[in-house]
Scaffold this motif. Structure first.
Motif, PDB file in Angstrom:
ATOM      1  N   MET A   1       0.846  -1.200   0.000  1.00  0.00           N
ATOM      2  CA  MET A   1       0.000   0.000   0.000  1.00  0.00           C
ATOM      3  C   MET A   1       0.878   1.247   0.000  1.00  0.00           C
ATOM      4  O   MET A   1       1.792   1.372   0.808  1.00  0.00           O
ATOM      5  CB  MET A   1      -0.904   0.002   1.233  1.00  0.00           C
ATOM      6  CG  MET A   1      -1.842   1.177   1.349  1.00  0.00           C
ATOM      7  SD  MET A   1      -3.185   1.143   0.166  1.00  0.00           S
ATOM      8  CE  MET A   1      -4.141  -0.252   0.767  1.00  0.00           C
ATOM      9  N   ILE A   2       0.607   2.153  -0.915  1.00  0.00           N
ATOM     10  CA  ILE A   2       1.378   3.396  -1.038  1.00  0.00           C
ATOM     11  C   ILE A   2       0.639   4.491  -0.276  1.00  0.00           C
ATOM     12  O   ILE A   2      -0.532   4.769  -0.570  1.00  0.00           O
ATOM     13  CB  ILE A   2       1.539   3.780  -2.517  1.00  0.00           C
ATOM     14  CG1 ILE A   2       2.248   2.646  -3.282  1.00  0.00           C
ATOM     15  CG2 ILE A   2       2.306   5.095  -2.655  1.00  0.00           C
ATOM     16  CD1 ILE A   2       2.194   2.801  -4.790  1.00  0.00           C
ATOM     17  N   HIS A   3       1.314   5.125   0.676  1.00  0.00           N
ATOM     18  CA  HIS A   3       0.671   6.114   1.533  1.00  0.00           C
ATOM     19  C   HIS A   3       0.992   7.532   1.061  1.00  0.00           C
ATOM     20  O   HIS A   3       2.113   8.026   1.220  1.00  0.00           O
ATOM     21  CB  HIS A   3       1.103   5.925   2.987  1.00  0.00           C
ATOM     22  CG  HIS A   3       0.454   4.752   3.637  1.00  0.00           C
ATOM     23  ND1 HIS A   3      -0.664   4.857   4.438  1.00  0.00           N
ATOM     24  CD2 HIS A   3       0.746   3.435   3.578  1.00  0.00           C
ATOM     25  CE1 HIS A   3      -1.029   3.663   4.849  1.00  0.00           C
ATOM     26  NE2 HIS A   3      -0.191   2.778   4.340  1.00  0.00           N
ATOM     27  N   LEU A   4      -0.003   8.164   0.468  1.00  0.00           N
ATOM     28  CA  LEU A   4       0.113   9.572   0.103  1.00  0.00           C
ATOM     29  C   LEU A   4      -0.014  10.415   1.354  1.00  0.00           C
ATOM     30  O   LEU A   4      -0.822  10.126   2.236  1.00  0.00           O
ATOM     31  CB  LEU A   4      -0.991   9.949  -0.885  1.00  0.00           C
ATOM     32  CG  LEU A   4      -1.130   9.069  -2.138  1.00  0.00           C
ATOM     33  CD1 LEU A   4      -2.298   9.545  -2.988  1.00  0.00           C
ATOM     34  CD2 LEU A   4       0.160   9.038  -2.938  1.00  0.00           C
ATOM     35  N   THR A   5       0.772  11.490   1.438  1.00  0.00           N
ATOM     36  CA  THR A   5       0.693  12.378   2.597  1.00  0.00           C
ATOM     37  C   THR A   5       0.086  13.736   2.268  1.00  0.00           C
ATOM     38  O   THR A   5      -0.485  14.379   3.152  1.00  0.00           O
ATOM     39  CB  THR A   5       2.083  12.589   3.224  1.00  0.00           C
ATOM     40  OG1 THR A   5       2.968  13.164   2.258  1.00  0.00           O
ATOM     41  CG2 THR A   5       2.656  11.259   3.710  1.00  0.00           C
ATOM     42  N   PRO A  71      12.482   8.479   1.424  1.00  0.00           N
ATOM     43  CA  PRO A  71      13.106   7.625   0.407  1.00  0.00           C
ATOM     44  C   PRO A  71      12.645   6.175   0.452  1.00  0.00           C
ATOM     45  O   PRO A  71      12.461   5.546  -0.601  1.00  0.00           O
ATOM     46  CB  PRO A  71      14.599   7.738   0.728  1.00  0.00           C
ATOM     47  CG  PRO A  71      14.739   9.031   1.461  1.00  0.00           C
ATOM     48  CD  PRO A  71      13.477   9.195   2.242  1.00  0.00           C
ATOM     49  N   GLU A  72      12.468   5.613   1.638  1.00  0.00           N
ATOM     50  CA  GLU A  72      12.025   4.218   1.729  1.00  0.00           C
ATOM     51  C   GLU A  72      10.634   4.053   1.138  1.00  0.00           C
ATOM     52  O   GLU A  72      10.354   3.068   0.427  1.00  0.00           O
ATOM     53  CB  GLU A  72      12.053   3.748   3.180  1.00  0.00           C
ATOM     54  CG  GLU A  72      13.452   3.629   3.764  1.00  0.00           C
ATOM     55  CD  GLU A  72      13.431   3.098   5.179  1.00  0.00           C
ATOM     56  OE1 GLU A  72      12.325   2.805   5.712  1.00  0.00           O
ATOM     57  OE2 GLU A  72      14.520   2.972   5.785  1.00  0.00           O
ATOM     58  N   GLU A  73       9.765   5.006   1.418  1.00  0.00           N
ATOM     59  CA  GLU A  73       8.402   4.952   0.883  1.00  0.00           C
ATOM     60  C   GLU A  73       8.408   5.123  -0.635  1.00  0.00           C
ATOM     61  O   GLU A  73       7.612   4.494  -1.345  1.00  0.00           O
ATOM     62  CB  GLU A  73       7.541   6.024   1.542  1.00  0.00           C
ATOM     63  CG  GLU A  73       7.195   5.754   2.992  1.00  0.00           C
ATOM     64  CD  GLU A  73       8.314   6.048   3.975  1.00  0.00           C
ATOM     65  OE1 GLU A  73       8.152   5.724   5.158  1.00  0.00           O
ATOM     66  OE2 GLU A  73       9.365   6.608   3.551  1.00  0.00           O
ATOM     67  N   LYS A 159      -6.824   0.228  -4.563  1.00  0.00           N
ATOM     68  CA  LYS A 159      -6.037  -0.991  -4.369  1.00  0.00           C
ATOM     69  C   LYS A 159      -4.602  -0.679  -3.968  1.00  0.00           C
ATOM     70  O   LYS A 159      -4.043  -1.324  -3.065  1.00  0.00           O
ATOM     71  CB  LYS A 159      -6.041  -1.833  -5.646  1.00  0.00           C
ATOM     72  CG  LYS A 159      -5.196  -3.094  -5.542  1.00  0.00           C
ATOM     73  CD  LYS A 159      -5.247  -3.910  -6.830  1.00  0.00           C
ATOM     74  CE  LYS A 159      -4.383  -5.168  -6.704  1.00  0.00           C
ATOM     75  NZ  LYS A 159      -4.429  -5.980  -7.951  1.00  0.00           N
ATOM     76  N   HIS A 160      -4.000   0.308  -4.628  1.00  0.00           N
ATOM     77  CA  HIS A 160      -2.565   0.539  -4.445  1.00  0.00           C
ATOM     78  C   HIS A 160      -2.226   1.696  -3.510  1.00  0.00           C
ATOM     79  O   HIS A 160      -1.060   1.816  -3.106  1.00  0.00           O
ATOM     80  CB  HIS A 160      -1.909   0.777  -5.810  1.00  0.00           C
ATOM     81  CG  HIS A 160      -1.959  -0.413  -6.715  1.00  0.00           C
ATOM     82  ND1 HIS A 160      -1.227  -1.557  -6.491  1.00  0.00           N
ATOM     83  CD2 HIS A 160      -2.696  -0.649  -7.833  1.00  0.00           C
ATOM     84  CE1 HIS A 160      -1.476  -2.440  -7.432  1.00  0.00           C
ATOM     85  NE2 HIS A 160      -2.377  -1.922  -8.264  1.00  0.00           N
ATOM     86  N   PHE A 161      -3.205   2.522  -3.187  1.00  0.00           N
ATOM     87  CA  PHE A 161      -2.928   3.714  -2.384  1.00  0.00           C
ATOM     88  C   PHE A 161      -3.860   3.766  -1.171  1.00  0.00           C
ATOM     89  O   PHE A 161      -4.874   3.079  -1.130  1.00  0.00           O
ATOM     90  CB  PHE A 161      -3.112   4.982  -3.231  1.00  0.00           C
ATOM     91  CG  PHE A 161      -2.124   5.105  -4.364  1.00  0.00           C
ATOM     92  CD1 PHE A 161      -0.976   5.863  -4.216  1.00  0.00           C
ATOM     93  CD2 PHE A 161      -2.340   4.447  -5.562  1.00  0.00           C
ATOM     94  CE1 PHE A 161      -0.061   5.967  -5.258  1.00  0.00           C
ATOM     95  CE2 PHE A 161      -1.430   4.545  -6.603  1.00  0.00           C
ATOM     96  CZ  PHE A 161      -0.286   5.302  -6.451  1.00  0.00           C
ATOM     97  N   ASN A 162      -3.502   4.596  -0.212  1.00  0.00           N
ATOM     98  CA  ASN A 162      -4.345   4.802   0.972  1.00  0.00           C
ATOM     99  C   ASN A 162      -5.522   5.722   0.645  1.00  0.00           C
ATOM    100  O   ASN A 162      -5.846   6.650   1.394  1.00  0.00           O
ATOM    101  CB  ASN A 162      -3.526   5.393   2.126  1.00  0.00           C
ATOM    102  CG  ASN A 162      -2.869   6.735   1.783  1.00  0.00           C
ATOM    103  OD1 ASN A 162      -2.460   6.963   0.644  1.00  0.00           O
ATOM    104  ND2 ASN A 162      -2.742   7.602   2.771  1.00  0.00           N
ATOM    105  N   ILE A 163      -6.153   5.452  -0.469  1.00  0.00           N
ATOM    106  CA  ILE A 163      -7.288   6.235  -0.966  1.00  0.00           C
ATOM    107  C   ILE A 163      -8.575   5.585  -0.478  1.00  0.00           C
ATOM    108  O   ILE A 163      -8.770   4.378  -0.617  1.00  0.00           O
ATOM    109  CB  ILE A 163      -7.283   6.297  -2.502  1.00  0.00           C
ATOM    110  CG1 ILE A 163      -6.123   7.167  -3.013  1.00  0.00           C
ATOM    111  CG2 ILE A 163      -8.615   6.769  -3.053  1.00  0.00           C
ATOM    112  CD1 ILE A 163      -6.334   8.646  -2.869  1.00  0.00           C
ATOM    113  N   LYS A 164      -9.450   6.420   0.079  1.00  0.00           N
ATOM    114  CA  LYS A 164     -10.759   5.939   0.520  1.00  0.00           C
ATOM    115  C   LYS A 164     -11.846   6.737  -0.189  1.00  0.00           C
ATOM    116  O   LYS A 164     -11.707   7.948  -0.393  1.00  0.00           O
ATOM    117  CB  LYS A 164     -10.889   6.087   2.035  1.00  0.00           C
ATOM    118  CG  LYS A 164      -9.870   5.250   2.803  1.00  0.00           C
ATOM    119  CD  LYS A 164      -9.972   5.494   4.290  1.00  0.00           C
ATOM    120  CE  LYS A 164      -9.012   4.573   5.045  1.00  0.00           C
ATOM    121  NZ  LYS A 164      -7.607   4.864   4.716  1.00  0.00           N
ATOM    122  N   VAL A 165     -12.916   6.065  -0.544  1.00  0.00           N
ATOM    123  CA  VAL A 165     -14.031   6.728  -1.208  1.00  0.00           C
ATOM    124  C   VAL A 165     -14.866   7.467  -0.179  1.00  0.00           C
ATOM    125  O   VAL A 165     -15.272   6.894   0.838  1.00  0.00           O
ATOM    126  CB  VAL A 165     -14.900   5.717  -1.970  1.00  0.00           C
ATOM    127  CG1 VAL A 165     -16.123   6.413  -2.571  1.00  0.00           C
ATOM    128  CG2 VAL A 165     -14.092   5.026  -3.055  1.00  0.00           C
TER     129      VAL A 165
END
Length: 289
Positions: A1-5, A71-73, A159-165
């Motif tokens: 899971m990719i976490h957008l900030t 960088p790790e993310e 699916k791939h990001f911390n995105i919620k509807v």
């Protein structure tokens, strides 16, 4: 899971740089922080820039960008996207400098929109924004992007990001979040590209003053003033050069508890599906499923 900030910026190609900069400053109210070669950077908050216009033959959205923690993310995001079959571009030192970030990757998301994931976005904390007009802007609020298939785009982002509807408008629009703000990324069914750039303003009075200001300056208002039932925000949409849509809004809903929120469904055939005040709505936004 990719976490957008956070949101980072939008990069827009233009053949009409002077017209774009005049509009962004004199009408929208942004600060032109720097013009460098073929690129002009515009500021609305503590980010170095939220909009970059790049002069050339390619017109329209070149990329929209989000920030990651470090960088790790960034490395983990590249690995996940490549595992999903996407081609990932690693930004060069010069490309990162042009974006005022430490490092970035880019890829083309379903719907053919280029996305950049960045770390170390330059901030300008010590200098207040030098507003070119008092529009009351407080921050770069959200972006709306156009995709041919909203359901496909929804599947990819969730699916791939911390995105919620947060909410659905038929199956023609999906309003999503990655922090408590009701939506930071809005997906609309249309041709590929940028639907609009949003700036939050300080008060409803700023919305109303801008409404009169835009009318006095013969700017095309595409919708508003109105109030979205989804986010509760009071809004005003208007057109700039080369067809780009800008938005001011105030009073956006916060969703502090993800578990307590259930996405709602709004039917485009209802008279107040997008505007609680039942103002005029462009035909493109009234399309049913």
């Amino acid at each position: 899971m990719i976490h957008l900030t956070d949101l980072a910026y939008v990069r827009i190609g233009t053949r009409e740089m002077d017209a774009q900069l005049d509009f962004a400053q004199d009408i929208v109210g942004l600060e032109l922080i720097k013009r460098e070669g073929d690129t002009a950077y515009l500021r609305a908050d503590n980010r170095h820039h939220c909009v970059a216009f790049i002069e050339g033959d390619e017109v329209g959205t070149l990329a929209h960008a989000f920030t990651l923690a470090g960088p790790e993310e960034l490395a983990a995001a590249a690995a996940e996207l490549e595992a999903a079959g996407l081609q990932v571009h690693r930004g060069t030192v010069d490309e990162a400098q042009a974006r005022r970030v430490r490092d970035f990757i880019s890829f083309v998301a379903p719907g053919d929109n280029r996305v950049e994931l960045v770390i170390g976005q330059v901030h300008v904390e010590s200098r207040p924004v030098r507003w070119s007009r008092p529009a009351g802007i407080t921050e770069f609020g959200h972006i709306g992007i156009e995709v041919p298939d909203v359901m496909e785009a929804h599947g990819f982002w969730t699916k791939h990001f911390n995105i919620k509807v947060s909410d659905w408008i038929g199956t023609t629009a999906c309003l999503t979040r990655f922090d408590p703000v009701h939506h930071k990324l809005a997906l609309f069914r249309d041709v590929t590209g940028l639907a609009h750039i949003n700036f939050q303003v300080e008060s409803i009075d700023d919305i109303m003053r801008s409404w009169h200001f835009l009318e006095d300056n013969d700017v095309e208002i595409t919708m508003g003033p109105g109030r979205h039932p989804q986010s509760t925000a009071v809004f005003l949409y208007f057109k700039g050069p080369e067809g780009h849509t800008w938005e001011y809004s105030f009073g956006v809903r916060l969703i502090p508890d993800d578990d307590a929120w259930t996405p709602r469904y709004f039917d485009p055939s209802e008279p107040d599906f997008i505007d609680m005040w039942r103002g005029a709505v462009p035909a493109a936004r009234r399309r049913a499923d």
